[in-house]
Scaffold this active site. Structure first.
Site, mmCIF file in Angstrom:
data_model
loop_
_atom_site.group_PDB
_atom_site.id
_atom_site.type_symbol
_atom_site.label_atom_id
_atom_site.label_comp_id
_atom_site.label_asym_id
_atom_site.label_seq_id
_atom_site.Cartn_x
_atom_site.Cartn_y
_atom_site.Cartn_z
ATOM 1 N N SER A 61 -2.853 -29.947 -3.677
ATOM 2 C CA SER A 61 -1.518 -30.237 -3.153
ATOM 3 C C SER A 61 -0.597 -30.819 -4.218
ATOM 4 O O SER A 61 -1.041 -31.325 -5.243
ATOM 5 C CB SER A 61 -1.615 -31.228 -1.991
ATOM 6 O OG SER A 61 -2.548 -30.778 -1.046
HETATM 7 N N1 SAH Z 1 -6.796 -31.937 -0.125
HETATM 8 C C1 SAH Z 1 -6.948 -30.917 -1.119
HETATM 9 C C2 SAH Z 1 -6.052 -29.724 -0.906
HETATM 10 C C3 SAH Z 1 -6.434 -29.003 0.311
HETATM 11 S S1 SAH Z 1 -6.087 -27.275 0.376
HETATM 12 C C4 SAH Z 1 -6.794 -31.454 -2.526
HETATM 13 O O1 SAH Z 1 -6.539 -32.657 -2.686
HETATM 14 O O2 SAH Z 1 -6.961 -30.691 -3.469
HETATM 15 C C5 SAH Z 1 -6.712 -27.021 2.008
HETATM 16 C C6 SAH Z 1 -8.208 -26.943 2.107
HETATM 17 O O3 SAH Z 1 -8.512 -26.891 3.481
HETATM 18 C C7 SAH Z 1 -8.794 -25.688 1.483
HETATM 19 O O4 SAH Z 1 -9.728 -26.027 0.501
HETATM 20 C C8 SAH Z 1 -9.448 -24.975 2.670
HETATM 21 O O5 SAH Z 1 -10.686 -24.345 2.334
HETATM 22 C C9 SAH Z 1 -9.677 -26.132 3.624
HETATM 23 N N2 SAH Z 1 -9.840 -25.753 5.032
HETATM 24 C C10 SAH Z 1 -9.134 -24.867 5.764
HETATM 25 N N3 SAH Z 1 -9.624 -24.818 7.025
HETATM 26 C C11 SAH Z 1 -10.654 -25.703 7.076
HETATM 27 C C12 SAH Z 1 -11.573 -26.092 8.091
HETATM 28 N N4 SAH Z 1 -11.541 -25.599 9.333
HETATM 29 N N5 SAH Z 1 -12.495 -27.030 7.789
HETATM 30 C C13 SAH Z 1 -12.585 -27.554 6.552
HETATM 31 N N6 SAH Z 1 -11.740 -27.221 5.547
HETATM 32 C C14 SAH Z 1 -10.794 -26.298 5.813
#
Ligand code: SAH
Length: 214
Positions: A61
């Site tokens: 992010s």
């Molecule tokens: N917080 C992260 C950025 C997140 S990007 C950072 O600091 O880098 C969003 C993430 O959510 C992705 O890696 C994706 O795989 C995950 N995601 C999406 N749906 C999800 C689910 N149902 N359970 C767990 N993770 C999920």
């Protein structure tokens, strides 16, 4: 050419100018270097205030959004926190400076494995990273004082609301559109849930089930 120190100063300046004013959040973001969480051809953009691609087609992010979400979550030192969407692990690392115990889950095994290695190398021993479908929460560890979701759902997932302690706070992006969602803050009271809309954001979708590592 700007030096590393200058880049980091500009990084912190950008956070403040975009509304990250909480000193505890700012010092956590000063202490946790974004460097280890950014890989490949994007490393020269590490200290710019922009989201960047990571493995498995996901993104780390934008730092100011990480700061604003962390600030809205208002984590206290004794808090048990759940993050849904480990991604690079950067957000979890920031949370580790503010709460007592951090659980972070991602649906991609590979992202969880890579994040764990960084947490070990940085000696962030209060983070537990787990491969799981976070839309179901983490029933074994519930209830949580704070829940942060970093992928967008249409509505706050029921299991996450159920796993929030009374007095607890959840921050998450919600909305039907892929391009723009609302960041909301949910507080659980004795009698129900209070919702507050914070700002517009753009996140990858919260998907059900585990991902196929790519
Ligand atoms: N917080 C992260 C950025 C997140 S990007 C950072 O600091 O880098 C969003 C993430 O959510 C992705 O890696 C994706 O795989 C995950 N995601 C999406 N749906 C999800 C689910 N149902 N359970 C767990 N993770 C999920």
């Amino acid at each position: 050419m700007t030096t590393d120190a200058e880049q980091k100063m500009q990084f912190l300046y950008a956070l403040r100018s975009k509304g990250v004013t909480d000193m505890r959040v700012l010092s956590a973001m000063e202490k946790i270097d974004r460097g280890p969480f950014v890989t490949g051809i994007f490393t020269d953009r590490t200290y710019e205030d922009m989201p960047l691609p990571i493995s498995c087609g996901q993104t780390i992010s934008q730092p100011s959004v990480v700061g604003l979400m962390t600030q809205a979550l208002n984590v206290q030192p004794r808090d048990k926190v759940l993050e849904v969407g480990t991604g690079s692990g950067y957000q979890a690392a920031i949370l580790s400076q503010l709460g007592r115990r951090i659980y972070t889950v991602d649906r991609f095994r590979r992202l969880v494995r890579e994040a764990r290695h960084i947490f070990e190398a940085m000696d962030l021993s209060n983070i537990t990273a787990i491969t799981a479908d976070g839309s179901r929460g983490l029933p074994d560890q519930a209830p949580f004082d704070r829940i942060l979701v970093t992928a967008a759902a249409e509505d706050p997932p029921g299991p996450l609301l159920a796993q929030l302690r009374v007095g607890g706070i959840m921050v998450l992006p919600v909305g039907q559109s892929d391009t723009v969602q609302s960041l909301i803050r949910v507080e659980r009271t004795e009698t129900g849930f209070e919702y507050e809309e914070l700002r517009q954001v753009r996140f990858v979708p919260l998907l059900e089930g585990l991902g196929q590592d790519g």
